[in-house]
Design an enzyme around this catalytic site. Structure first.
Site, PDB file in Angstrom:
ATOM      1  N   GLY A  47       0.846  -1.191   0.000  1.00 33.53           N
ATOM      2  CA  GLY A  47       0.000   0.000   0.000  1.00 33.53           C
ATOM      3  C   GLY A  47       0.875   1.232   0.000  1.00 33.53           C
ATOM      4  N   CYS A  79       6.044  -5.253   0.181  1.00 35.29           N
ATOM      5  CA  CYS A  79       6.074  -3.937  -0.458  1.00 35.29           C
ATOM      6  C   CYS A  79       6.153  -2.815   0.584  1.00 35.29           C
ATOM      7  CB  CYS A  79       4.872  -3.796  -1.388  1.00 35.29           C
ATOM      8  SG  CYS A  79       5.051  -2.487  -2.629  1.00 35.29           S
ATOM      9  N   ILE A 133       4.286  -3.766  -7.775  1.00 34.49           N
ATOM     10  CA  ILE A 133       3.448  -2.588  -7.999  1.00 34.49           C
ATOM     11  C   ILE A 133       4.117  -1.386  -7.337  1.00 34.49           C
ATOM     12  CG2 ILE A 133       1.185  -1.532  -7.654  1.00 34.49           C
ATOM     13  CD1 ILE A 133       0.004  -4.336  -7.503  1.00 34.49           C
ATOM     14  N   ARG A 134       4.653  -0.495  -8.131  1.00 37.19           N
ATOM     15  CA  ARG A 134       5.386   0.670  -7.608  1.00 37.19           C
ATOM     16  C   ARG A 134       6.312   0.223  -6.483  1.00 37.19           C
ATOM     17  NH1 ARG A 134       1.260   5.189  -6.045  1.00 37.19           N
ATOM     18  NH2 ARG A 134       3.196   6.187  -5.436  1.00 37.19           N
ATOM     19  N   HIS A 169       4.134  -8.775  -4.241  1.00 44.43           N
ATOM     20  CA  HIS A 169       2.822  -9.059  -3.667  1.00 44.43           C
ATOM     21  C   HIS A 169       2.413 -10.510  -3.912  1.00 44.43           C
ATOM     22  CE1 HIS A 169       1.485  -4.832  -2.835  1.00 44.43           C
ATOM     23  NE2 HIS A 169       2.387  -4.567  -3.754  1.00 44.43           N
ATOM     24  N   GLU A 171       0.305 -12.203  -2.338  1.00 44.68           N
ATOM     25  CA  GLU A 171      -1.129 -12.357  -2.100  1.00 44.68           C
ATOM     26  C   GLU A 171      -1.958 -12.129  -3.367  1.00 44.68           C
ATOM     27  OE1 GLU A 171      -0.460  -7.965  -1.706  1.00 44.68           O
ATOM     28  OE2 GLU A 171       0.652  -9.788  -1.221  1.00 44.68           O
TER      29      GLU A 171
END
Length: 209
Positions: A47, A79, A133-134, A169, A171
């Site tokens: 996040g 992350c 993701i980023r 990630h 998950e």
């Protein structure tokens, strides 16, 4: 066995769903009183690390969680969770738990890339799917940190005693192997500690499964 998932922001629901497929109960940490519930390990999801760090302090959860991690609470971090744990952040002046002796670079792959997916060689498991993701990556580690995976030459997964921290990630790919790796390794460390074969430095608390 029960896992506590930090549920202030980010991809916490996906972690819960995957843990449920493995037969693991979960609770969500949303406010300080949730810390009164018993749990055996902590999941720090992806996040926005800045948002999560800010909320942890505003909700008066930060100090208690840091105390528990310092005392050996097993942690599975992805992350943003990696950033929250890192001792140093190369391109940010903020610091959070500072319990993992690594240096991290935030948004290391560049915002414009958004995300990418690949097969990654993971030590002790083999090839696993990995979604970034980023994502951050780790630019340096202390000698006692074990590197578990790299993308090209960049470190994207490490283990440090009771902490497993990933840039990506798992998950999102619904691949339970990394979670099993974490649970099995932490159970082994707890068993070793109980038998007196684990270094005091690890200080891992036993699961109450």
């Amino acid at each position: 066995m029960t896992g506590a998932v930090l549920a202030l922001q980010g991809a916490f629901a996906e972690h819960e769903a995957l843990l449920h497929t493995l037969g693991i109960k979960t609770i969500e940490l949303r406010e300080k009183k949730d810390l009164e519930e018993p749990f055996d390990f902590l999941v720090l999801p992806g996040g926005e690390s800045t948002v999560q760090g800010k909320l942890l302090k505003e909700l008066d959860m930060f100090d208690e969680l840091k105390k528990r991690i310092d005392s050996g609470l097993p942690v599975f971090a992805t992350c943003a969770g990696l950033i929250l744990l890192a001792e140093n952040i190369e391109n940010d002046d903020k610091r959070y738990f500072q319990v993992l002796p690594v240096t991290v670079r935030r948004n290391a792959y560049g915002r414009q890339l958004g995300s990418h997916h690949m097969l990654l060689d993971f030590k002790g498991i083999g090839q696993i799917p990995a979604t970034f993701i980023r994502a951050p990556y780790i630019t340096s580690v202390s000698p006692e940190v074990e590197v578990l995976a790299k993308e090209d030459e960049e470190i994207v997964a490490v283990q440090y005693h009771h902490i497993l921290a990933l840039s990506f990630h798992p998950e999102l790919d619904m691949d339970g192997r990394l979670y099993r790796y974490f649970l099995e390794h932490m159970a082994k460390n707890a068993s070793d500690m109980a038998s007196g074969t684990t270094s005091d430095k690890a200080n891992v608390l036993p699961f109450s499964a």
